[in-house]
Design a protein around this motif. Structure first.
Motif, short mmCIF file in Angstrom:
data_model
loop_
_atom_site.label_atom_id
_atom_site.label_comp_id
_atom_site.label_asym_id
_atom_site.label_seq_id
_atom_site.Cartn_x
_atom_site.Cartn_y
_atom_site.Cartn_z
N LEU A 59 28.91 39.03 64.76
CA LEU A 59 29.89 38.04 64.33
C LEU A 59 31.32 38.55 64.45
O LEU A 59 32.25 37.76 64.61
N ILE A 60 31.49 39.84 64.32
CA ILE A 60 32.85 40.40 64.36
C ILE A 60 33.14 41.10 65.68
O ILE A 60 34.16 41.77 65.81
N LEU A 61 32.28 40.91 66.68
CA LEU A 61 32.51 41.54 67.97
C LEU A 61 33.84 41.14 68.58
O LEU A 61 34.56 41.99 69.12
N PRO A 62 34.25 39.84 68.54
CA PRO A 62 35.57 39.50 69.09
C PRO A 62 36.71 40.27 68.43
O PRO A 62 37.66 40.66 69.10
N GLU A 63 36.61 40.49 67.13
CA GLU A 63 37.67 41.23 66.45
C GLU A 63 37.66 42.70 66.86
O GLU A 63 38.71 43.33 66.98
N ILE A 64 36.47 43.24 67.08
CA ILE A 64 36.36 44.62 67.53
C ILE A 64 36.99 44.76 68.92
O ILE A 64 37.75 45.70 69.19
N LEU A 65 36.67 43.80 69.80
CA LEU A 65 37.26 43.83 71.13
C LEU A 65 38.78 43.73 71.07
O LEU A 65 39.49 44.39 71.83
N ASP A 66 39.29 42.90 70.15
CA ASP A 66 40.73 42.75 70.02
C ASP A 66 41.40 44.07 69.66
O ASP A 66 42.44 44.43 70.20
N VAL A 67 40.77 44.82 68.75
CA VAL A 67 41.32 46.11 68.37
C VAL A 67 41.25 47.09 69.54
O VAL A 67 42.19 47.84 69.81
N ILE A 68 40.12 47.07 70.27
CA ILE A 68 39.97 47.99 71.41
C ILE A 68 41.03 47.70 72.47
O ILE A 68 41.68 48.62 72.98
N MET A 69 41.20 46.41 72.79
CA MET A 69 42.14 46.05 73.86
C MET A 69 43.58 46.44 73.53
O MET A 69 44.38 46.69 74.44
N SER A 70 43.91 46.50 72.26
CA SER A 70 45.28 46.85 71.89
C SER A 70 45.62 48.28 72.27
O SER A 70 46.80 48.64 72.37
N TYR A 71 44.60 49.12 72.53
CA TYR A 71 44.83 50.51 72.90
C TYR A 71 44.70 50.75 74.40
O TYR A 71 45.02 51.84 74.88
N VAL A 72 44.26 49.74 75.15
CA VAL A 72 44.01 49.92 76.58
C VAL A 72 45.28 49.62 77.37
O VAL A 72 45.92 48.59 77.13
#
Length: 507
Positions: A59-72
């Protein structure tokens, strides 16, 4: 990490394994959800003691991806992440959109403010253009105040202003408020569209309490010459030192300074002082005769230097600066290299930069070429004459070619890039031939076992052969060019850099 999350999407609920990096990111996401959905609803002072069950990972995978992308980095988002899956592509493109530079004017800002209310990814890079900051109209002032108060300012990381702080008047309150209410702001760029005589007055320093410690990168872009009717003034030499120093003093934690032409005394100040600057970009001013450059006590922080050069600025101070920082320099960039015809070898010799015999810590070397051909603007070259960079590198007093093991023992990255310039661009074939000639002349010699990344232009699709300049003139001998196979050229590159991460043989 890409493989872990890609496989995780396909696993049934209850069988999702937790990759190691989620042990760091997951608590941050959960804490943010708890804070937004539960803690904010509790009355102040009446917080109940309870333990909420964390939501399922799916359920929170999109939020996890959002955090990851902020560092890429942006280049990786575009080149790699968008190809993983539909979910990854959507998250990456939201971040790519927010990182593009948006140009806001008094005309389009109302529409932007309306969109920003519902947009989950407001732009991080903003250019406030056509605002008359010294004497704003009531409409402009209200628009800017609404922009400052909007939620979008929280995410701004880069701010470009058509404004230049100077002694003729204090910094407008709206600019100070904008700089103060942008907690994520890291880069500020001053570039006035118009320059007035009042801007030559010494900078009226703000009170010492006015500082912006979050900003780590500053750009100051001034026009070279100001015209008053039939008279002209060199702005670089006319703006007072106190003005430039006062602007820099507003940002006590400055790490990167980008300037155009600076007078010699300011160059010495930024290279000699105990400032926190780690990276500097500048153009040396030697259009008039001056004393030799003197760096009394070199900076203890500076490790990255960019030289902006042009053919008609015959400065001889590059070598003095490089020699001073030779044992500390980690990144060197030579940008703005003009393109000329080989017949103008005297212009090529004028752009000579002598490198120190040993650069023990240099990891990155970049040469940026201006795609506007100089002889198209000022000079007449023979028809069908090839084009070459107006740059002559001398690697040492004794050696004309690079000796990687001795001179660049830890070099990891080599780049040939193109300056962003819209007028009179080179076509793809010319751009590739110019870059290939530069590589052939200076860098495709010997062998470097440490270089792992080489970023150079690739030949246009379908091109098998190209014209390579193999003999460079010395004003007495004519140039010579050969038709060579693209595959042959890249094989030579692989031989020179055998440990590349990219398999150029497939190219």
């Amino acid at each position: 990490s890409v493989k872990s999350l890609s496989e995780m999407d396909l696993q049934p609920r209850g069988h999702i394994s937790q990759p190691p990096f989620l042990r760091v990111i997951l608590p941050k996401v959960l804490a943010r959800r708890v804070h937004n959905s539960e803690m904010a609803l509790e009355p102040r002072g009446q917080r109940e003691e309870h333990v909420s069950q964390p939501p399922h990972l799916a359920l929170i995978l999109p939020e996890i991806l959002d955090v990851i992308m902020s560092y890429v980095p942006t280049t990786d988002l575009l080149a790699s992440v968008t190809h993983v899956s539909r979910g990854w592509e959507d998250a990456a493109r939201h971040h790519l959109a927010s990182r593009s530079l948006v140009d806001l004017t008094p005309t389009n800002m109302p529409a932007y403010l309306d969109t920003a209310k519902t947009c989950p990814y407001p732009h991080k890079r903003v250019h406030l253009s056509d605002f008359n900051f010294p004497q704003m109209s009531p409409e402009e002032s209200n628009l800017l105040q609404a922009f400052i108060s909007s939620p979008s300012t929280v995410r701004i990381t880069e701010l470009h202003l058509d404004y230049f702080p100077h002694g003729g008047e204090p910094i407008p309150a709206q600019i100070l408020a904008l700089l103060s209410t942008s907690p994520s702001l890291k880069y500020v760029h001053f570039s006035p569209k118009e320059f007035t005589p009042e801007m030559f007055q010494p900078f009226a320093m703000c009170p010492t309490r006015v500082k912006f410690p979050n900003v780590t990168k500053l750009g100051i872009d001034l026009p070279q010459t100001l015209y008053f009717g039939d008279m002209s003034t060199n702005i670089v030499r006319s703006v007072s030192q106190e003005t430039i120093r006062g602007i820099v003093a507003l940002f006590p934690n400055l790490k990167r300074l980008q300037c155009d032409t600076l007078p010699q005394d300011l160059v010495e100040y930024f290279l000699s002082g105990n400032l926190s600057i780690e990276e500097i970009s500048l153009r040396l001013d030697r259009t008039i005769k001056q004393r030799p450059l003197s760096i009394v006590s070199r900076s203890i922080f500076l490790t990255q230097i960019e030289f902006k050069i042009d053919t008609f600025n015959k400065s001889t101070d590059h070598h003095a600066i490089l020699a001073t920082f030779a044992d500390r320099l980690e990144k060197l960039k030579i940008s703005g290299v003009d393109v000329v015809s080989p017949e103008f070898c005297n212009l090529i010799r004028a752009g000579t930069i002598t490198l120190p015999e040993v650069l023990p810590k240099l990891k990155s070397l970049e040469i940026s070429i201006c795609p506007v051909t100089l002889y198209c603007r000022f000079l007449r070259a023979p028809k069908n004459s090839p084009k070459v960079p107006a740059l002559n590198l001398k690697f040492s007093k004794a050696e004309e070619c690079v000796q990687y093991a001795n001179q660049f023992p830890v070099l990891e990255k080599f780049v040939v890039s193109k300056v962003n310039y819209s007028a009179h661009p080179l076509n793809e074939v010319e751009w590739f031939e110019i870059s290939a000639a530069l590589l052939y002349k200076f860098f495709l010699h010997g062998e470097s076992l440490t270089v792992q990344n080489v970023h150079v232009p690739l030949p246009p699709k379908g091109m098998k052969r190209f014209k390579l300049l193999t003999n460079f003139p010395d004003c007495q001998n004519k140039f010579a060019a050969e038709r060579v196979l693209c595959s042959q050229f890249f094989r030579r590159m692989v031989t020179t850099f055998p440990n590349l991460n990219t398999n150029l043989e497939r190219v």
